[in-house]
Design a protein around this motif. Structure first.
Motif, PDB file in Angstrom:
ATOM      1  N   ALA A   1      33.388 131.059 -14.635  1.00 30.28           N
ATOM      2  CA  ALA A   1      32.222 131.140 -13.754  1.00 30.28           C
ATOM      3  C   ALA A   1      31.324 132.325 -14.119  1.00 30.28           C
ATOM      4  O   ALA A   1      30.127 132.299 -13.858  1.00 30.28           O
ATOM      5  CB  ALA A   1      32.677 131.259 -12.303  1.00 30.28           C
ATOM      6  N   ASP A   2      31.908 133.335 -14.739  1.00 28.36           N
ATOM      7  CA  ASP A   2      31.137 134.510 -15.159  1.00 28.36           C
ATOM      8  C   ASP A   2      30.631 134.385 -16.590  1.00 28.36           C
ATOM      9  O   ASP A   2      30.100 135.339 -17.150  1.00 28.36           O
ATOM     10  CB  ASP A   2      31.996 135.775 -15.043  1.00 28.36           C
ATOM     11  CG  ASP A   2      32.362 136.094 -13.602  1.00 28.36           C
ATOM     12  OD1 ASP A   2      31.590 135.703 -12.705  1.00 28.36           O
ATOM     13  OD2 ASP A   2      33.410 136.725 -13.387  1.00 28.36           O
ATOM     14  N   GLY A   3      30.818 133.225 -17.190  1.00 28.93           N
ATOM     15  CA  GLY A   3      30.321 133.005 -18.545  1.00 28.93           C
ATOM     16  C   GLY A   3      31.346 133.224 -19.642  1.00 28.93           C
ATOM     17  O   GLY A   3      31.027 133.111 -20.822  1.00 28.93           O
ATOM     18  N   ASP A   4      32.585 133.531 -19.268  1.00 31.55           N
ATOM     19  CA  ASP A   4      33.628 133.714 -20.289  1.00 31.55           C
ATOM     20  C   ASP A   4      34.012 132.335 -20.816  1.00 31.55           C
ATOM     21  O   ASP A   4      34.449 131.467 -20.063  1.00 31.55           O
ATOM     22  CB  ASP A   4      34.846 134.415 -19.680  1.00 31.55           C
ATOM     23  CG  ASP A   4      35.860 134.846 -20.726  1.00 31.55           C
ATOM     24  OD1 ASP A   4      35.792 134.369 -21.867  1.00 31.55           O
ATOM     25  OD2 ASP A   4      36.727 135.671 -20.390  1.00 31.55           O
TER      26      ASP A   4
ATOM     27  N   GLY B   1      41.336 134.591 -20.851  1.00 28.55           N
ATOM     28  CA  GLY B   1      42.716 134.851 -21.246  1.00 28.55           C
ATOM     29  C   GLY B   1      42.925 135.009 -22.735  1.00 28.55           C
ATOM     30  O   GLY B   1      44.026 135.330 -23.177  1.00 28.55           O
ATOM     31  N   LEU B   2      41.879 134.787 -23.528  1.00 29.65           N
ATOM     32  CA  LEU B   2      42.029 134.880 -24.984  1.00 29.65           C
ATOM     33  C   LEU B   2      42.433 136.294 -25.416  1.00 29.65           C
ATOM     34  O   LEU B   2      43.310 136.463 -26.256  1.00 29.65           O
ATOM     35  CB  LEU B   2      40.738 134.456 -25.693  1.00 29.65           C
ATOM     36  CG  LEU B   2      40.770 134.539 -27.228  1.00 29.65           C
ATOM     37  CD1 LEU B   2      41.829 133.599 -27.792  1.00 29.65           C
ATOM     38  CD2 LEU B   2      39.404 134.200 -27.803  1.00 29.65           C
TER      39      LEU B   2
ATOM     40  N   GLU C   1      41.299 137.271 -33.156  1.00 35.10           N
ATOM     41  CA  GLU C   1      40.917 136.073 -32.400  1.00 35.10           C
ATOM     42  C   GLU C   1      40.063 136.416 -31.183  1.00 35.10           C
ATOM     43  O   GLU C   1      39.251 135.606 -30.746  1.00 35.10           O
ATOM     44  CB  GLU C   1      42.174 135.336 -31.928  1.00 35.10           C
ATOM     45  CG  GLU C   1      43.017 134.782 -33.040  1.00 35.10           C
ATOM     46  CD  GLU C   1      44.359 134.273 -32.542  1.00 35.10           C
ATOM     47  OE1 GLU C   1      44.595 134.281 -31.325  1.00 35.10           O
ATOM     48  OE2 GLU C   1      45.163 133.869 -33.379  1.00 35.10           O
ATOM     49  N   ALA C   2      40.275 137.612 -30.632  1.00 34.84           N
ATOM     50  CA  ALA C   2      39.559 137.997 -29.412  1.00 34.84           C
ATOM     51  C   ALA C   2      38.177 138.536 -29.778  1.00 34.84           C
ATOM     52  O   ALA C   2      37.990 139.727 -29.986  1.00 34.84           O
ATOM     53  CB  ALA C   2      40.351 139.032 -28.640  1.00 34.84           C
ATOM     54  N   VAL C   3      37.207 137.632 -29.872  1.00 33.06           N
ATOM     55  CA  VAL C   3      35.836 138.011 -30.228  1.00 33.06           C
ATOM     56  C   VAL C   3      34.878 137.467 -29.167  1.00 33.06           C
ATOM     57  O   VAL C   3      35.155 136.475 -28.511  1.00 33.06           O
ATOM     58  CB  VAL C   3      35.432 137.496 -31.628  1.00 33.06           C
ATOM     59  CG1 VAL C   3      36.270 138.163 -32.708  1.00 33.06           C
ATOM     60  CG2 VAL C   3      35.554 135.985 -31.718  1.00 33.06           C
ATOM     61  N   ASN C   4      33.735 138.128 -29.057  1.00 32.17           N
ATOM     62  CA  ASN C   4      32.718 137.667 -28.107  1.00 32.17           C
ATOM     63  C   ASN C   4      31.865 136.570 -28.744  1.00 32.17           C
ATOM     64  O   ASN C   4      32.129 136.134 -29.876  1.00 32.17           O
ATOM     65  CB  ASN C   4      31.872 138.843 -27.602  1.00 32.17           C
ATOM     66  CG  ASN C   4      31.116 139.542 -28.710  1.00 32.17           C
ATOM     67  OD1 ASN C   4      30.919 139.017 -29.801  1.00 32.17           O
ATOM     68  ND2 ASN C   4      30.681 140.762 -28.428  1.00 32.17           N
TER      69      ASN C   4
ATOM     70  N   PRO D   1      34.804 141.712 -32.197  1.00 29.32           N
ATOM     71  CA  PRO D   1      35.991 141.999 -31.380  1.00 29.32           C
ATOM     72  C   PRO D   1      35.567 142.764 -30.120  1.00 29.32           C
ATOM     73  O   PRO D   1      34.756 143.680 -30.191  1.00 29.32           O
ATOM     74  CB  PRO D   1      36.843 142.887 -32.277  1.00 29.32           C
ATOM     75  CG  PRO D   1      36.309 142.714 -33.655  1.00 29.32           C
ATOM     76  CD  PRO D   1      34.879 142.329 -33.519  1.00 29.32           C
ATOM     77  N   TYR D   2      36.064 142.349 -28.969  1.00 33.22           N
ATOM     78  CA  TYR D   2      35.601 142.972 -27.729  1.00 33.22           C
ATOM     79  C   TYR D   2      36.667 143.741 -26.971  1.00 33.22           C
ATOM     80  O   TYR D   2      36.372 144.393 -25.967  1.00 33.22           O
ATOM     81  CB  TYR D   2      34.942 141.943 -26.810  1.00 33.22           C
ATOM     82  CG  TYR D   2      35.849 140.849 -26.311  1.00 33.22           C
ATOM     83  CD1 TYR D   2      36.586 140.995 -25.151  1.00 33.22           C
ATOM     84  CD2 TYR D   2      35.924 139.645 -26.988  1.00 33.22           C
ATOM     85  CE1 TYR D   2      37.397 139.988 -24.685  1.00 33.22           C
ATOM     86  CE2 TYR D   2      36.724 138.621 -26.538  1.00 33.22           C
ATOM     87  CZ  TYR D   2      37.474 138.796 -25.379  1.00 33.22           C
ATOM     88  OH  TYR D   2      38.266 137.785 -24.931  1.00 33.22           O
ATOM     89  N   ALA D   3      37.899 143.739 -27.422  1.00 34.43           N
ATOM     90  CA  ALA D   3      38.960 144.448 -26.698  1.00 34.43           C
ATOM     91  C   ALA D   3      38.643 145.937 -26.561  1.00 34.43           C
ATOM     92  O   ALA D   3      38.901 146.531 -25.511  1.00 34.43           O
ATOM     93  CB  ALA D   3      40.298 144.254 -27.386  1.00 34.43           C
TER      94      ALA D   3
END
Length: 142
Positions: free
Chosen positions: A60-63, A67-68, A91-94, A99-101
């Motif tokens: 709902a927030d655009g993600d 959980g990725l 794998e965790a990219v925007n 990478p967004y972590a």
């Protein structure tokens, strides 16, 4: 190593032969075995703690992949067993492929930090020391 001792008792000499065996090779082997087990166990523990603490987005927030980032948290023991790295995979990219972590962990000018990796380790220092001590003790007694 042999050591000869003699005791003089009323002009009678008695000789005793004492032998000492060095356990250094066994101790070094136990320490080497312990390093890998300690690193693997600590890595698994911190990875689990980080996954529990990692925030999960909402569609709902655009993600696009909630959980990725949590699923991408992993650990890797250094090849020489000198330490362990805990972090996220590529794998965790925007949506821009970045990478967004690190942005979640440290925050940005537009987003508050939501630390999960650093606290997973720092809040558990005593537990990590306990784990290391237990693994070392087990290997020393094998």
């Amino acid at each position: 190593m042999r050591l000869k001792l003699f005791l003089g008792i009323k002009d009678i000499w008695r000789w005793f032969v004492l032998e000492f065996k060095s356990n250094i090779p066994e101790v070094l082997n136990a320490l080497e075995r312990s390093k890998k087990e300690i690193c693997e166990t600590i890595g698994t523990f911190v990875e689990g703690e980080a996954k529990l603490r990692a925030p999960v987005g909402d569609r709902a927030d655009g993600d696009t992949h909630p959980g990725l980032m949590r699923r991408s948290i992993t650990h890797e023991v250094n090849p020489d067993n000198s330490g362990v790295k805990v972090g996220t995979t590529q794998e965790a990219v925007n949506s821009k492929g970045q990478p967004y972590a690190v942005f979640v962990e440290k925050g940005t000018s537009k987003m508050a930090a939501q630390p999960f990796l650093e606290p997973a380790c720092l809040d558990n220092i005593n537990k990590l020391e306990e784990i290391a001590g237990q693994k070392l003790s087990i290997n020393m007694n094998k």
